[in-house]
Scaffold this active site. Structure first.
Site, PDB file in Angstrom:
ATOM      1  N   CYS A   1       0.874  -1.182   0.000  1.00  0.00           N
ATOM      2  CA  CYS A   1       0.000   0.000   0.000  1.00  0.00           C
ATOM      3  C   CYS A   1       0.907   1.226   0.000  1.00  0.00           C
ATOM      4  O   CYS A   1       2.116   1.096  -0.199  1.00  0.00           O
ATOM      5  CB  CYS A   1      -0.999  -0.018   1.157  1.00  0.00           C
ATOM      6  SG  CYS A   1      -0.318   0.160   2.815  1.00  0.00           S
TER       7      CYS A   1
ATOM      8  N   HIS B   1      13.801 -14.866  12.396  1.00  0.00           N
ATOM      9  CA  HIS B   1      13.461 -14.796  13.827  1.00  0.00           C
ATOM     10  C   HIS B   1      11.960 -14.839  14.101  1.00  0.00           C
ATOM     11  O   HIS B   1      11.541 -15.414  15.102  1.00  0.00           O
ATOM     12  CB  HIS B   1      14.005 -13.501  14.435  1.00  0.00           C
ATOM     13  CG  HIS B   1      15.493 -13.440  14.478  1.00  0.00           C
ATOM     14  ND1 HIS B   1      16.180 -12.491  15.196  1.00  0.00           N
ATOM     15  CD2 HIS B   1      16.445 -14.211  13.891  1.00  0.00           C
ATOM     16  CE1 HIS B   1      17.487 -12.672  15.054  1.00  0.00           C
ATOM     17  NE2 HIS B   1      17.670 -13.702  14.255  1.00  0.00           N
TER      18      HIS B   1
HETATM   19  C1  RB5 Z   1      -4.063   5.267   0.545  1.00  0.00           C
HETATM   20  O1  RB5 Z   1      -4.168   6.602   0.300  1.00  0.00           O
HETATM   21  C2  RB5 Z   1      -3.179   5.008   1.755  1.00  0.00           C
HETATM   22  O2  RB5 Z   1      -3.837   5.412   2.909  1.00  0.00           O
HETATM   23  C3  RB5 Z   1      -2.848   3.550   1.826  1.00  0.00           C
HETATM   24  O3  RB5 Z   1      -2.217   3.155   0.651  1.00  0.00           O
HETATM   25  C4  RB5 Z   1      -1.918   3.142   2.948  1.00  0.00           C
HETATM   26  O4  RB5 Z   1      -0.774   3.911   2.976  1.00  0.00           O
HETATM   27  C5  RB5 Z   1      -2.542   2.996   4.262  1.00  0.00           C
HETATM   28  O5  RB5 Z   1      -1.890   2.675   5.243  1.00  0.00           O
END
Ligand code: RB5
Length: 141
Positions: free
Chosen positions: A64, A97
């Site tokens: 993400c 670990h």
């Molecule tokens: C998306 O904008 C962002 O919040 C997501 O990709 C991530 O970083 C969340 O933890």
């Protein structure tokens, strides 16, 4: 087989990671998402976790924007040990670990070459199996 998933913040890095891993001969199951349209990262954390917990995939990767949301969501799922890594030392240590079974990456934090290096080390490192680590992991749940 490796499971991989992302949200809209990780689409491009996921695509690059899949190409990198496939070039190494590693089979990858991509659970999405597939576009930069805004979506909810816990959905994809759950999909990758399910494949790992069912034994259909040996390990998982979640991408993400920061890697933080994915790691929080994945670590709420019993049996998942998700590690957010931004360096190669941590990638090796968390397999050795912590027996981490999902790697989380922040696409807005690290570049693609570092992500490839981290993913390679994570996937290529076995759990040490040492008693002290087994004992500590047993205390997680
Ligand atoms: C998306 O904008 C962002 O919040 C997501 O990709 C991530 O970083 C969340 O933890």
């Amino acid at each position: 087989m490796i499971a991989i998933g992302c949200d809209h913040g990780g689409v491009e890095l996921k695509k690059q990671l899949i190409e990198h891993l496939q070039a190494r001969g590693i089979e990858v199951q991509d659970v999405g998402c597939y576009t930069e349209e805004s979506c909810d990262y816990p959905v994809y954390a759950r999909k990758v976790a399910d494949l790992v917990l069912k034994g259909q995939c040996r390990l998982g990767i979640l991408v993400c924007g920061t890697g933080i949301g994915m790691s929080i969501a994945a670590n709420k799922i019993p049996g998942i040990r998700a590690a957010l890594c931004g360096d190669c030392f941590s990638a090796r240590a968390t397999r050795s670990h912590n027996d981490a079974n999902i790697l989380c990456l922040g696409a807005r934090v690290i570049g693609s070459e570092l992500a490839f290096c981290i993913a390679d080390i994570f996937l290529d490192t076995d759990f040490s199996g040492e008693e002290r680590h087994v004992r500590r992991i047993g205390m997680y749940d």
